[in-house]
Design a protein around this motif. Structure first.
Motif, PDB file in Angstrom:
ATOM      1  N   PRO A  79       0.806  -1.223   0.000  1.00 46.27           N
ATOM      2  CA  PRO A  79       0.000   0.000   0.000  1.00 46.27           C
ATOM      3  C   PRO A  79       0.840   1.274   0.000  1.00 46.27           C
ATOM      4  CG  PRO A  79      -0.893  -1.586   1.557  1.00 46.27           C
ATOM      5  CD  PRO A  79       0.417  -2.144   1.084  1.00 46.27           C
ATOM      6  N   ALA A  80       2.048   1.219   0.566  1.00 50.06           N
ATOM      7  CA  ALA A  80       2.904   2.405   0.589  1.00 50.06           C
ATOM      8  C   ALA A  80       3.600   2.643  -0.737  1.00 50.06           C
ATOM      9  CB  ALA A  80       3.957   2.262   1.691  1.00 50.06           C
ATOM     10  N   ALA A  81       3.670   1.608  -1.571  1.00 49.42           N
ATOM     11  CA  ALA A  81       4.295   1.722  -2.888  1.00 49.42           C
ATOM     12  C   ALA A  81       3.537   0.808  -3.851  1.00 49.42           C
ATOM     13  CB  ALA A  81       5.771   1.336  -2.831  1.00 49.42           C
ATOM     14  N   PRO A  82       2.301   1.164  -4.178  1.00 47.16           N
ATOM     15  CA  PRO A  82       1.441   0.266  -4.956  1.00 47.16           C
ATOM     16  C   PRO A  82       1.990  -0.022  -6.345  1.00 47.16           C
ATOM     17  CG  PRO A  82       0.471   2.457  -4.779  1.00 47.16           C
ATOM     18  CD  PRO A  82       1.637   2.436  -3.855  1.00 47.16           C
ATOM     19  N   ARG A  83       1.648  -1.199  -6.828  1.00 48.23           N
ATOM     20  CA  ARG A  83       2.034  -1.627  -8.168  1.00 48.23           C
ATOM     21  C   ARG A  83       0.834  -1.523  -9.093  1.00 48.23           C
ATOM     22  NH1 ARG A  83       5.146  -7.152  -6.176  1.00 48.23           N
ATOM     23  NH2 ARG A  83       6.981  -6.108  -5.275  1.00 48.23           N
ATOM     24  N   ARG A  84       1.070  -1.004 -10.283  1.00 52.54           N
ATOM     25  CA  ARG A  84      -0.014  -0.825 -11.247  1.00 52.54           C
ATOM     26  C   ARG A  84       0.470  -1.186 -12.634  1.00 52.54           C
ATOM     27  NH1 ARG A  84      -0.265   5.173  -9.793  1.00 52.54           N
ATOM     28  NH2 ARG A  84       1.678   4.527  -8.782  1.00 52.54           N
ATOM     29  N   LEU A  85      -0.441  -1.628 -13.470  1.00 54.27           N
ATOM     30  CA  LEU A  85      -0.153  -1.826 -14.881  1.00 54.27           C
ATOM     31  C   LEU A  85      -1.095  -0.904 -15.649  1.00 54.27           C
ATOM     32  CD1 LEU A  85       1.412  -3.317 -17.066  1.00 54.27           C
ATOM     33  CD2 LEU A  85      -0.372  -5.070 -17.065  1.00 54.27           C
ATOM     34  N   LEU A  86      -0.547   0.137 -16.231  1.00 52.57           N
ATOM     35  CA  LEU A  86      -1.345   1.123 -16.957  1.00 52.57           C
ATOM     36  C   LEU A  86      -1.362   0.766 -18.436  1.00 52.57           C
ATOM     37  CD1 LEU A  86      -0.099   4.462 -15.331  1.00 52.57           C
ATOM     38  CD2 LEU A  86      -1.980   2.960 -14.617  1.00 52.57           C
TER      39      LEU A  86
END
Length: 372
Positions: A79-86
């Motif tokens: 949660p402090a460094a979330p991972r995302r695929l845009l």
């Protein structure tokens, strides 16, 4: 992002023989990947070659394994460094990249939670700087971060690392201090010496890659990622560079994208200054202090840097033009990128068409005319 949606985007990215440009044509014609893969071979053949149609109808090798690995990586997000695929159709995709000729189909992102991409400046230079060059990079970057500009660089040794460090020192609370655009998958750190630095960037900035998880540090990936570094910055500052330097590639790409290029002069006896002097001969702005750069970029600071509902409501036409990019695009993709309903989008597109800023193409596609 749901697993089925993730699987469809990865399948498109992995389909042999399609490539980024081909993928964008297919998306413009058929909408999102899940819709694309539901098309018949006859429909696909209207915009794809016979070889591409055959490849699209088959599952790419290792596709299921990559889906599993990427899904697991996303689910393990901190949660402090979330991972995302845009994806290219994601409203959170950085708008400046849509203005480039070759925007990545997918962007892997890890870092500080943020709903928008901050105003930024790229800082690049030699992997083997002089002590003064490294100090300049660190001090300039610290000043930029204190002024509210994120510092974009490539996590390499030398100037890149010094710029990231300086930006972290000047970080403002809850603001993106620095953005590292890397040439590997985000499950790897290169060089390994910057492992701890990458960890801190993920807490106070963003790590970004167009390369899938597991991608090793291949030589050809690093010049290619420079176009992303150039696009994410409102300008590019070259601190030190030899005449044959990847930093000059970044500066050229920035100039081609209509962004400012800055260079710090150095000793006529230093090989590390020759690249900057060449840029100055070509018209780059000579700077001696961070304030010189900030004053040049000041008029841009008030401009929206990311798509938001407020920006779309206040200035629908510029926002829509930014969301369109420069390739032909279909209504479904625009709906996904903007979050705007079909009826409103049709009305806005008609206004832009009547103003000569958008052209309507066969197959229900739209494209900017270059007048917007």
């Amino acid at each position: 992002m749901e697993r089925d949606e993730l699987a469809a985007w990865l399948r498109l990215a992995m389909t042999p023989g399609v490539g980024p440009a081909g993928a964008r044509r297919l998306l413009a014609a058929f909408g999102l990947p899940q819709q694309l893969f539901a098309q018949s071979a006859e429909a696909l053949a209207t915009v794809a070659s016979p070889g591409q149609v055959q490849a699209l109808r088959a599952e790419p090798p290792e596709w299921q394994a990559r889906v599993e690995a990427t899904w697991s990586w996303l689910q393990a997000s901190d949660p402090a460094a979330p991972r995302r695929l845009l994806t290219l159709a994601d409203p959170a995709y950085p708008q400046p990249l849509l203005h480039t000729e070759d925007p990545p189909l997918l962007l892997y992102v890890q870092g500080l939670p943020t709903g928008s991409w901050p105003p930024a400046i790229a800082v690049v230079g030699s992997r083997n700087p002089t002590p003064q060059g490294a100090l300049n990079a660190r001090q300039f970057a610290r000043s930029f971060a204190q002024a509210g500009l994120a510092v974009v660089s490539g996590l390499a040794l030398g100037i890149d690392g010094a710029a990231h460090e300086g930006a972290l020192e000047g970080a403002q609370a809850s603001a993106v201090a620095t953005i590292a655009v890397v040439g590997t998958g985000l499950d790897r750190v290169y060089p390994r010496r910057h492992l701890e630095l990458a960890h801190r960037i993920s807490r106070h900035g963003l790590l970004v890659s167009e390369y899938p998880l597991g991608t090793r540090p291949l030589r050809e990936n690093f010049p290619r990622r420079n176009r992303i570094i150039a696009a994410l910055g409102q300008g590019t500052l070259v601190v030190e560079a030899a005449l044959k330097s990847g930093s000059l590639i970044t500066a050229r790409l920035a100039a081609e994208q209509g962004r400012e290029v800055f260079a710090i002069p150095g000793s006529i006896h230093s090989p590390q200054a020759r690249g900057c002097h060449e840029l100055l001969r070509q018209g780059a702005k000579l700077v001696e202090t961070a304030q010189d750069v900030l004053e040049e970029l000041a008029p841009q600071q008030g401009a929206p840097t990311a798509a938001s509902p407020a920006a779309a409501a206040a200035e629908p036409e510029p926002f829509l033009l930014r969301a369109m990019g420069f390739d032909p695009v279909g209504l479904d993709a625009l709906i996904a990128r903007t979050g705007t309903g079909a009826a409103d989008l049709q009305a806005q597109l008609l206004e832009l068409e009547l103003a000569g800023q958008v052209a309507r193409l066969p197959g229900g596609l739209f494209q900017r005319t270059g007048r917007g």
